[in-house]
Design an enzyme around this catalytic site. Structure first.
Site, PDB file in Angstrom:
ATOM      1  N   TYR A 277       0.855  -1.193   0.000  1.00 42.53           N
ATOM      2  CA  TYR A 277       0.000   0.000   0.000  1.00 42.53           C
ATOM      3  C   TYR A 277       0.888   1.239   0.000  1.00 42.53           C
ATOM      4  O   TYR A 277       1.257   1.764   1.031  1.00 42.53           O
ATOM      5  CB  TYR A 277      -0.913  -0.014   1.229  1.00 42.53           C
ATOM      6  CG  TYR A 277      -2.168   0.833   1.105  1.00 42.53           C
ATOM      7  CD1 TYR A 277      -2.110   2.159   0.691  1.00 42.53           C
ATOM      8  CD2 TYR A 277      -3.408   0.303   1.415  1.00 42.53           C
ATOM      9  CE1 TYR A 277      -3.255   2.935   0.586  1.00 42.53           C
ATOM     10  CE2 TYR A 277      -4.568   1.063   1.309  1.00 42.53           C
ATOM     11  CZ  TYR A 277      -4.488   2.376   0.901  1.00 42.53           C
ATOM     12  OH  TYR A 277      -5.617   3.134   0.792  1.00 42.53           O
ATOM     13  N   HIS A 329     -13.170  -3.649   2.193  1.00 47.36           N
ATOM     14  CA  HIS A 329     -13.421  -3.806   3.625  1.00 47.36           C
ATOM     15  C   HIS A 329     -14.301  -5.022   3.919  1.00 47.36           C
ATOM     16  O   HIS A 329     -15.193  -5.369   3.159  1.00 47.36           O
ATOM     17  CB  HIS A 329     -14.123  -2.562   4.173  1.00 47.36           C
ATOM     18  CG  HIS A 329     -14.723  -2.768   5.525  1.00 47.36           C
ATOM     19  ND1 HIS A 329     -13.980  -2.731   6.680  1.00 47.36           N
ATOM     20  CD2 HIS A 329     -15.997  -3.059   5.897  1.00 47.36           C
ATOM     21  CE1 HIS A 329     -14.763  -2.962   7.721  1.00 47.36           C
ATOM     22  NE2 HIS A 329     -16.004  -3.164   7.273  1.00 47.36           N
ATOM     23  N   TYR A 337      -3.740  -4.861   7.506  1.00 46.14           N
ATOM     24  CA  TYR A 337      -2.684  -3.948   7.106  1.00 46.14           C
ATOM     25  C   TYR A 337      -1.551  -4.058   8.123  1.00 46.14           C
ATOM     26  O   TYR A 337      -1.791  -4.121   9.329  1.00 46.14           O
ATOM     27  CB  TYR A 337      -3.186  -2.506   7.074  1.00 46.14           C
ATOM     28  CG  TYR A 337      -4.222  -2.211   6.020  1.00 46.14           C
ATOM     29  CD1 TYR A 337      -3.977  -2.504   4.686  1.00 46.14           C
ATOM     30  CD2 TYR A 337      -5.434  -1.609   6.356  1.00 46.14           C
ATOM     31  CE1 TYR A 337      -4.927  -2.208   3.714  1.00 46.14           C
ATOM     32  CE2 TYR A 337      -6.380  -1.308   5.389  1.00 46.14           C
ATOM     33  CZ  TYR A 337      -6.126  -1.622   4.075  1.00 46.14           C
ATOM     34  OH  TYR A 337      -7.058  -1.335   3.120  1.00 46.14           O
TER      35      TYR A 337
END
Length: 398
Positions: A277, A329, A337
């Protein structure tokens, strides 16, 4: 260690401590402590010989507040002992004729440690370093208190640097490699102090006596440090990450009205890094002050920084250098994460599995919006999240 790359600061601290510790001679007589001699640096608790020198198990406290506890023979450290330094770090090992010899352990104030071999008070030979949780962060050799030869430096959340260090013990040279978390895929080439300058895609074929053997992938692209800023997400937006490219792809999400999603190309075990990310780096204040419709691809990196993938970079036609922002989600996710030190992007977040996933399974994470701080108005989040939260809470009450 945290930061852009494994740090050498601990190494420098250790070297200074060792040199300081073994340059301190024990007190010759207690009566000297009452003199005006500025060179008197210690007090001694324990038995003394006929010359008033430490003899047996003694505690020696220096003016710097460092302390040594161990065995002496006629004023010289001999046998097991332990230094307690003023900053909370310690050094424990065996002394012969006032010099540290053999295996010893230096423990830093943060709980990380260095296990190595000492010759005449200096670190020489094989050494291993561990973080405060006992995870390996370094494997290699030292020569006269400096890292030497082929060394391995491990990042806490996956991946490592390997190569022959320079005379200062730094990962600088033309044959340094970053090895991805799978232990196979690598970027081999020129690095300066652990930062990639020009890396070529390679495969780690084997490791013989601590020395890696790589095979270059022909006609591959060149990778270099490409850390984002507050206005530039990447200088090579359409250059995919080779590790991520083997593990995930983007397709229409199986979640209704969710748009695109992130899917596994391969089966993966729990605790596997799947995607990265990366994004521009902005402040929490910027995120909180703008309309929440602009925050669909934001993730908190730390107390100061938010990583954002804004328009037009949420389209893979405009940006595909990292794909972690494509994970949707779920309140029952299969991934989380996590922090990651990337060779190209620097410190970012990654998508890591928390259970085994199947090939073509959609990867999801819990976005973790604050459910409570907004009071009666509900959580400060996008409308779709609020709706999913209400449905999830309703199902939980059944």
């Amino acid at each position: 260690p945290s930061g852009d790359r494994p740090s050498l600061s601990h190494t420098h601290t250790h070297s200074a401590r060792v040199l300081e510790a073994f340059s301190k001679a024990p007190a010759t007589q207690l009566s000297a402590m009452d003199s005006d001699d500025d060179n008197v640096e210690e007090t001694v608790e324990g038995p003394l010989d006929e010359d008033n020198q430490p003899d047996g198990f003694c505690k020696v406290t220096y003016s710097s507040s460092d302390r040594f506890e161990g065995h002496f023979i006629h004023g010289e450290k001999n046998g097991p002992g332990k230094f307690y330094f003023f900053d909370g770090s310690t050094l424990e090992g065996n002394c012969v004729d006032d010099a540290l010899q053999g295996q010893a352990v230096y423990t830093y104030e943060d709980g990380s440690s260095l296990h190595g071999t000492y010759i005449d008070g200096q670190l020489n030979g094989i050494a291993h370093e561990y973080d405060s949780e006992g995870q390996l962060t370094f494997g290699g050799q030292y020569k006269d208190n400096v890292r030497w030869g082929v060394c391995w430096m491990y990042f806490s959340n996956g991946g490592c640097l390997v190569g022959e260090v320079n005379e200062d013990g730094e990962m600088t040279g033309d044959k340094i490699a970053y090895v991805y978390p799978d232990g196979r895929l690598a970027l081999l080439g020129k690095f300066v102090d652990g930062e990639i300058i020009e890396g070529h895609l390679a495969n780690l074929k084997c490791v013989t006596e601590g020395k890696p053997q790589f095979e270059l992938v022909p006609n591959g692209p060149i990778y270099s440090l490409d850390k984002s800023t507050s206005f530039c997400i990447s200088t090579k937006c359409l250059l995919p990450d080779p590790y991520e490219n083997e593990r995930v792809y983007v397709a229409e999400s199986l979640i209704p009205n969710a748009g695109e999603g992130l899917f596994a190309k391969i089966e993966a075990e729990p605790d596997t890094v799947m995607a990265f990310y990366n994004g521009i780096r902005i402040t929490h204040q910027e995120v909180d002050s703008r309309d929440w419709s602009l925050n669909g691809n934001t993730i908190s990196f730390d107390d100061d920084t938010v990583i954002d993938v804004p328009e037009p970079y949420n389209s893979t036609k405009q940006y595909c250098a990292s794909l972690g922002h494509k994970a949707n989600h779920s309140f029952v996710p299969n991934c989380i994460y996590a922090m990651f030190i990337h060779p190209r992007f620097g410190p970012i977040k990654c998508v890591r599995t928390i259970r085994a996933v199947e090939r073509d399974e959609e990867l999801t994470v819990d976005y973790g919006y604050d459910h409570y701080s907004a009071g009666k108005g509900g959580p400060q989040a996008l409308d779709w999240y609020k709706q999913e939260l209400q449905a999830f809470q309703h199902d939980q009450r059944k």
